[in-house]
Design an enzyme around this catalytic site. Sequence first.
Site, PDB file in Angstrom:
ATOM      1  N   PRO A   9       0.787  -1.225   0.000  1.00  0.00           N
ATOM      2  CA  PRO A   9       0.000   0.000   0.000  1.00  0.00           C
ATOM      3  C   PRO A   9       0.827   1.286   0.000  1.00  0.00           C
ATOM      4  CG  PRO A   9      -0.188  -1.163   2.099  1.00  0.00           C
ATOM      5  CD  PRO A   9       0.480  -2.087   1.139  1.00  0.00           C
ATOM      6  N   ASN A  10       0.337   2.210  -0.783  1.00  0.00           N
ATOM      7  CA  ASN A  10       0.865   3.581  -0.876  1.00  0.00           C
ATOM      8  C   ASN A  10       2.203   3.697  -1.606  1.00  0.00           C
ATOM      9  OD1 ASN A  10      -1.350   4.760   0.605  1.00  0.00           O
ATOM     10  ND2 ASN A  10      -0.499   3.733   2.399  1.00  0.00           N
ATOM     11  N   ARG A  17       4.622  10.924  -1.892  1.00  0.00           N
ATOM     12  CA  ARG A  17       4.442  10.532  -0.505  1.00  0.00           C
ATOM     13  C   ARG A  17       5.690  10.819   0.343  1.00  0.00           C
ATOM     14  NH1 ARG A  17       4.576   4.231   1.401  1.00  0.00           N
ATOM     15  NH2 ARG A  17       3.879   4.721   3.501  1.00  0.00           N
ATOM     16  N   TYR A  22      10.896   8.724   1.750  1.00  0.00           N
ATOM     17  CA  TYR A  22      10.881   7.799   0.606  1.00  0.00           C
ATOM     18  C   TYR A  22      11.517   8.358  -0.657  1.00  0.00           C
ATOM     19  CZ  TYR A  22       7.610   5.641   3.839  1.00  0.00           C
ATOM     20  OH  TYR A  22       7.044   5.085   4.967  1.00  0.00           O
ATOM     21  N   ASN A  74       8.152  -5.348  -0.818  1.00  0.00           N
ATOM     22  CA  ASN A  74       8.042  -4.265   0.152  1.00  0.00           C
ATOM     23  C   ASN A  74       6.560  -4.235   0.537  1.00  0.00           C
ATOM     24  OD1 ASN A  74       7.785  -1.970   1.646  1.00  0.00           O
ATOM     25  ND2 ASN A  74       9.004  -0.685   0.273  1.00  0.00           N
ATOM     26  N   ALA A  77       2.958  -0.874   4.964  1.00  0.00           N
ATOM     27  CA  ALA A  77       2.472  -0.966   6.346  1.00  0.00           C
ATOM     28  C   ALA A  77       2.037  -2.390   6.722  1.00  0.00           C
ATOM     29  CB  ALA A  77       1.327   0.013   6.564  1.00  0.00           C
ATOM     30  N   HIS A  80       3.997  -4.577   9.223  1.00  0.00           N
ATOM     31  CA  HIS A  80       3.869  -4.472  10.677  1.00  0.00           C
ATOM     32  C   HIS A  80       2.572  -5.079  11.203  1.00  0.00           C
ATOM     33  CE1 HIS A  80       7.050  -1.751   9.650  1.00  0.00           C
ATOM     34  NE2 HIS A  80       6.224  -0.898   9.062  1.00  0.00           N
ATOM     35  N   ASP A  87       2.386 -16.033   6.464  1.00  0.00           N
ATOM     36  CA  ASP A  87       1.933 -17.398   6.165  1.00  0.00           C
ATOM     37  C   ASP A  87       2.050 -17.707   4.672  1.00  0.00           C
ATOM     38  OD1 ASP A  87       1.388 -17.970   8.786  1.00  0.00           O
ATOM     39  OD2 ASP A  87      -0.788 -17.721   8.631  1.00  0.00           O
ATOM     40  N   GLU A  98      12.742  -9.147   1.814  1.00  0.00           N
ATOM     41  CA  GLU A  98      11.941  -8.001   2.263  1.00  0.00           C
ATOM     42  C   GLU A  98      12.748  -6.723   2.021  1.00  0.00           C
ATOM     43  OE1 GLU A  98      12.141  -7.907   6.519  1.00  0.00           O
ATOM     44  OE2 GLU A  98      10.465  -6.517   6.738  1.00  0.00           O
ATOM     45  N   HIS A 100      12.722  -2.400   2.523  1.00  0.00           N
ATOM     46  CA  HIS A 100      12.129  -1.141   2.993  1.00  0.00           C
ATOM     47  C   HIS A 100      12.995   0.006   2.505  1.00  0.00           C
ATOM     48  CE1 HIS A 100       9.220  -3.251   5.301  1.00  0.00           C
ATOM     49  NE2 HIS A 100      10.183  -4.005   5.785  1.00  0.00           N
ATOM     50  N   SER A 102      12.822   3.209   3.497  1.00  0.00           N
ATOM     51  CA  SER A 102      13.260   4.022   4.639  1.00  0.00           C
ATOM     52  C   SER A 102      13.911   3.122   5.686  1.00  0.00           C
ATOM     53  CB  SER A 102      12.070   4.749   5.252  1.00  0.00           C
ATOM     54  OG  SER A 102      11.185   3.820   5.864  1.00  0.00           O
ATOM     55  N   ARG A 107      12.697   4.505  13.041  1.00  0.00           N
ATOM     56  CA  ARG A 107      11.406   5.195  13.026  1.00  0.00           C
ATOM     57  C   ARG A 107      10.556   4.759  14.227  1.00  0.00           C
ATOM     58  NH1 ARG A 107       8.993   5.202   7.141  1.00  0.00           N
ATOM     59  NH2 ARG A 107       7.634   6.753   8.154  1.00  0.00           N
ATOM     60  N   ARG A 111       6.846   0.399  13.869  1.00  0.00           N
ATOM     61  CA  ARG A 111       7.519  -0.086  12.656  1.00  0.00           C
ATOM     62  C   ARG A 111       8.640  -1.073  12.978  1.00  0.00           C
ATOM     63  NH1 ARG A 111       5.363   3.395   8.617  1.00  0.00           N
ATOM     64  NH2 ARG A 111       4.856   5.386   9.592  1.00  0.00           N
TER      65      ARG A 111
HETATM   66  C1  DQA Z   1       8.100   1.078   4.129  1.00  0.00           C
HETATM   67  C2  DQA Z   1       8.121   1.310   5.643  1.00  0.00           C
HETATM   68  C3  DQA Z   1       6.762   1.034   6.240  1.00  0.00           C
HETATM   69  O1  DQA Z   1       6.802   1.253   7.647  1.00  0.00           O
HETATM   70  C4  DQA Z   1       5.719   1.944   5.648  1.00  0.00           C
HETATM   71  O2  DQA Z   1       4.444   1.657   6.176  1.00  0.00           O
HETATM   72  C5  DQA Z   1       5.726   1.903   4.167  1.00  0.00           C
HETATM   73  C6  DQA Z   1       6.992   1.877   3.462  1.00  0.00           C
HETATM   74  C7  DQA Z   1       9.421   1.483   3.474  1.00  0.00           C
HETATM   75  O3  DQA Z   1       9.602   1.145   2.298  1.00  0.00           O
HETATM   76  O4  DQA Z   1      10.258   2.141   4.092  1.00  0.00           O
HETATM   77  O5  DQA Z   1       4.669   1.956   3.538  1.00  0.00           O
HETATM   78  O6  DQA Z   1       7.897  -0.305   3.889  1.00  0.00           O
END
Ligand code: DQA
Length: 145
Positions: A9-10, A17, A22, A74, A77, A80, A87, A98, A100, A102, A107, A111
Amino acid sequence: MKLMILNGPNLNLLGIREPAHYGKETYEQLLEKIEAHASLRGVAVTCRQSNHEGDLVDWIQEAYFEGYDGVVINPGAYTHTSIALLDAVKSVSIPTVEVHISNVKEREDFRQISYIRAACVDSIIGHGTAGYLEAIDRLIGGEEA
Ligand code: DQA
């Protein structure tokens, strides 16, 4: 070799954003960067993004049924919160990294938990969008990379 690159998401709003966390690169620019890197390395990539948890679960399962060699994710959110994603990765046993953008380690407290991490062969955190390229190289290199 074919890899699935998943964003949660996002992450479609990269560039808009919270640039302090980011960066200013857009999602489209990220895709171009990933595709250029993958082509240089001679691997095929399928890139997908969704704001919906179930889509990400479906795509992890699809990676299994379609014979993908690895997944870069990635989860945004959902990192978390999502036991369903944990699963899913455990269910398919496809090497998964995985990412991320940031540095989540520096943070908020909420997170600091990553459910999916327990099922991943590696986690690349806080390297900006270059982390996706490192994750691809990690999967190409196998367990010892
Ligand atoms: C993220 C870090 C997450 O905490 C956050 O909710 C994101 C982006 C990152 O790429 O740093 O949506 O996964």
